[in-house]
Design a protein around this motif. Structure first.
Motif: not given
Length: 228
Positions: A2-4, A6-7, A181
């Motif tokens: 999830f954080l990946d 969002m980034y 990313n």
């Protein structure tokens, strides 16, 4: 995960925001005062992305593909295009505020197809936030930039001859991958779908002002492979 995602979303939003302003600077000498906001945007945004992509390409030729170089590039682009990007954002918000009025003027059939299209776009966007899985992406669209980043420069890779193709969008992907990313590339790719839909709408609207905008965009959106 999830954080990946969002980034990736934050980074892609920043690049698209800056690209919109950069494209506006490129378009200024042409004085397109009679063009609508959508018409100017579907030209200026890809122009801005193209400029960023070619800068990445020349950075690669010089061997400047380390994270610090990508960060410096974003800082420089911000200094150059921030004011124009803010103007783009303000104009976008004013257009969005007009949407409730436009929506009330839609017929039932237009509202239905608009809702179905928006839902399909949402589902496509959600799968965009997943890690890359498609064959072409893993074979060369992302594999090429990854190999360039590993070498810190663009160089011939004879065992993967797909990397010899002209890499333009791939250079933009390389910017996100260089900052850690690869979901970034999928969001940038998704943005081209939005640009295509709006450009089809704008072109149709100019040719047939009454129904020319909505109908071509609806027909285009009806092609199943488009979302894939």
């Amino acid at each position: 995960g999830f954080l990946d995602a969002m980034y990736a979303l934050a980074l892609a939003s920043l690049v698209l925001f800056l690209a919109a302003g950069l494209g506006r600077i490129i378009l200024k000498p042409f004085k397109l005062t009679d063009w609508t906001f959508i018409e100017r945007t579907v030209i200026s945004l890809p122009l801005g992305l193209a400029a960023i992509g070619y800068v990445e390409f020349f950075m690669g030729l010089l061997g400047w593909l380390k994270p610090i170089h990508h960060i410096l590039l974003l800082i420089i682009i911000t200094l150059v295009s921030f004011r124009n990007s803010v103007h783009f954002l303000i104009e976008s918000c004013s257009i969005i505020k007009q949407f409730p009025t436009i929506w009330r003027g839609f017929s039932f059939i237009k509202k239905f197809f608009f809702f179905v299209g928006a839902l399909a776009l949402l589902l496509a966007f959600l799968q965009t936030l997943t890690p890359p899985w498609d064959y072409d992406g893993l074979m060369y669209h992302l594999q090429g930039p990854r190999l360039f980043l590993d070498a810190n420069r663009i160089l011939p890779i004879y065992e993967n001859w797909f990397t010899f193709y002209p890499s333009t969008w791939e250079m933009i992907y390389m910017l996100g991958m260089g900052l850690g990313n690869d979901v970034f590339s999928r969001i940038i790719h998704f943005s081209t779908l939005i640009i295509l839909l709006f450009s089809t709408y704008a072109f149709g609207k100019r040719l047939i002002p009454t129904t020319g905008g909505f109908l071509p965009a609806a027909i285009l959106f009806g092609i199943p492979v488009l979302l894939v």
